[in-house]
Enzyme design. Structure first.
Site, mmCIF file in Angstrom:
data_model
loop_
_atom_site.group_PDB
_atom_site.id
_atom_site.type_symbol
_atom_site.label_atom_id
_atom_site.label_comp_id
_atom_site.label_asym_id
_atom_site.label_seq_id
_atom_site.Cartn_x
_atom_site.Cartn_y
_atom_site.Cartn_z
ATOM 1 N N CYS A 83 0.857 -1.176 0.000
ATOM 2 C CA CYS A 83 0.000 0.000 0.000
ATOM 3 C C CYS A 83 0.900 1.236 0.000
ATOM 4 O O CYS A 83 2.119 1.137 0.195
ATOM 5 C CB CYS A 83 -0.913 0.005 1.222
ATOM 6 S SG CYS A 83 -0.021 0.144 2.798
ATOM 7 N N GLU A 87 -0.547 -0.867 15.835
ATOM 8 C CA GLU A 87 -1.397 0.255 15.447
ATOM 9 C C GLU A 87 -2.393 0.590 16.559
ATOM 10 O O GLU A 87 -2.576 1.761 16.919
ATOM 11 C CB GLU A 87 -2.146 -0.075 14.153
ATOM 12 C CG GLU A 87 -3.054 1.041 13.672
ATOM 13 C CD GLU A 87 -3.919 0.629 12.500
ATOM 14 O OE1 GLU A 87 -5.033 1.166 12.384
ATOM 15 O OE2 GLU A 87 -3.489 -0.249 11.714
ATOM 16 N N HIS A 127 -1.824 -5.393 18.656
ATOM 17 C CA HIS A 127 -1.323 -4.884 17.379
ATOM 18 C C HIS A 127 -0.727 -3.496 17.598
ATOM 19 O O HIS A 127 -1.296 -2.664 18.303
ATOM 20 C CB HIS A 127 -2.451 -4.818 16.347
ATOM 21 C CG HIS A 127 -1.974 -4.617 14.944
ATOM 22 N ND1 HIS A 127 -1.593 -3.387 14.446
ATOM 23 C CD2 HIS A 127 -1.804 -5.498 13.921
ATOM 24 C CE1 HIS A 127 -1.222 -3.516 13.194
ATOM 25 N NE2 HIS A 127 -1.340 -4.777 12.849
ATOM 26 N N THR A 161 -6.866 -0.393 10.776
ATOM 27 C CA THR A 161 -6.941 -0.176 9.327
ATOM 28 C C THR A 161 -6.797 -1.438 8.495
ATOM 29 O O THR A 161 -7.209 -1.463 7.336
ATOM 30 C CB THR A 161 -5.847 0.808 8.873
ATOM 31 O OG1 THR A 161 -4.559 0.277 9.198
ATOM 32 C CG2 THR A 161 -6.021 2.163 9.550
#
Length: 288
Positions: A12, A124, A122, A163
Site C-alpha cells: 500500500c 497500530e 497490534h 486499518t
C-alpha cells in the site's frame, strides 16, 4: 500451469513510503534502530538489518542516534520519550493512521467514548490507546468482547477500526454496540488499499478457472492473514512468506493457481513466487 494475479495486491502507499524512507536513510550512511518491524514482512526486515537498520522492541534498547517509528504509528508519549533520551526520530507513520489519531482525540474532546475494533496487541491499536485513560475507551476484538460491556452507560460512542481488518468480519460486533446505544457513530477507517486488496482477492477466489490461492505475506501481517481468511472460505488457500514455503504436492493436478499478497509484501517477492510456480510446473510432469 497458469498463474493469475489478483487485480490489486501488495504494497500500500503507506508501506511503500515507509520502505523508501528507511532505505534512503540507510543509503546515506546514517545509523538508526527501528522500533518494531518497519512493516510486517520478514523479508523486508531482513533487508533492513543487512543495511544496518536493526529492529528493537523498546526505546531503551536504542544505542544509535536515530529511532525509526514504523508505518503502524506510535503513541505521542513515545515521541516525548525519544526526545528525552536525545534521539532523533525518523517517523514513517502512515498518514491514514495519523488521521485516526487526530479523529479519535477530537471525538474524545467531543465527549465520545472510544471503541477500537482490532487486536489488543497490534502496534497500530497500541498507538491509539496507550496514552488514553482506561475509562475512556474499549478495544473490542470479537462479539464476546462487545457483549461483555454495558454500552448504554455512555452518552455517545465513536467506533474506529484497525486499518488492516476485514470490516465484514466485525459487522455483527459493531451492530451489537449500535443496538445497545443509538448514539453510536462508526468511522470508516479501513485502509482503502486494504479494501481493494480484499475485494480483488475475493474476485480471484471466485474465478472458476482458479483452483487454489497462494497468499504471500509476513507471518505477523494482519492484513495478509485477513486476505487468507477471505480466499480460504472460497478456494483451498495457503499463506506463505515466500517460494520456500510452497509444497510441490499442493500443485499436482492443478491447471490454474491464483496469487495475491498483503500490503506489506514487496513486488519482488510476488515475482519470485510466480517464477517458482512457472519453473516447477515445467519440471514436474504431474503439473499440467
Amino acid at each position: 500451469m497458469k498463474v493469475k494475479r489478483a487485480s490489486k495486491y501488495g504494497f500500500c502507499s503507506g508501506v511503500r513510503v515507509a520502505d523508501i524512507k528507511v532505505r534512503r536513510f540507510a543509503s546515506e550512511g546514517r545509523s538508526g534502530a527501528i522500533l518494531g518491524q518497519v512493516v510486517h514482512n520478514e523479508r523486508v526486515v531482513s533487508e533492513m538489518e543487512a543495511m544496518g537498520m536493526r529492529t528493537v522492541h523498546f526505546i531503551g534498547e536504542v544505542t544509535e542516534p536515530t529511532i525509526v517509528f514504523s508505518a503502524h504509528g506510535v503513541p505521542a508519549s513515545f515521541h516525548d520519550e525519544a526526545r528525552r533520551r536525545g534521539l532523533q526520530v525518523l517517523d514513517t507513520t502512515c498518514t491514514f493512521v495519523y488521521d485516526i489519531h487526530r479523529e479519535s482525540r477530537q471525538a474524545l474532546t467531543d465527549g465520545c467514548h472510544l471503541v477500537f475494533i482490532g487486536e489488543t496487541q497490534h502496534r497500530e491499536v497500541i498507538g491509539y490507546t496507550h496514552d488514553l485513560e482506561p475509562g475512556t475507551f474499549h478495544i473490542v476484538s470479537c462479539i464476546e468482547d462487545a457483549r461483555a460491556v454495558d454500552w448504554a452507560v455512555f452518552q455517545k460512542i465513536r467506533i474506529f477500526y484497525q486499518t488492516t481488518l476485514n470490516a465484514d468480519d466485525y459487522e455483527e460486533t459493531v451492530r451489537h454496540i449500535e443496538a445497545c446505544n443509538p448514539n453510536t457513530i462508526r468511522a470508516d477507517t479501513i485502509c482503502y488499499a486494504t479494501k481493494e486488496n480484499q475485494e480483488a482477492a475475493r474476485d480471484l477466489a471466485e474465478d472458476p478457472e482458479v483452483e487454489m490461492i497462494l497468499v504471500v505475506g509476513g507471518a505477523r501481517s494482519a492484513n495478509t492473514h485477513h486476505l487468507w481468511e477471505i480466499t480460504s472460505r472460497i478456494k483451498p488457500s495457503h499463506l506463505i512468506q515466500g517460494p520456500e514455503d510452497i509444497r510441490v504436492d499442493w500443485l499436482r493436478g492443478l491447471r490454474c493457481v491464483g496469487l495475491t499478497a498483503g500490503a506489506s509484501t514487496p513486488d519482488s517477492l510476488v515475482a519470485e513466487v510466480e517464477a517458482f510456480l512457472t519453473e516447477h510446473a515445467s519440471e514436474d510432469p504431474s503439473i499440467p
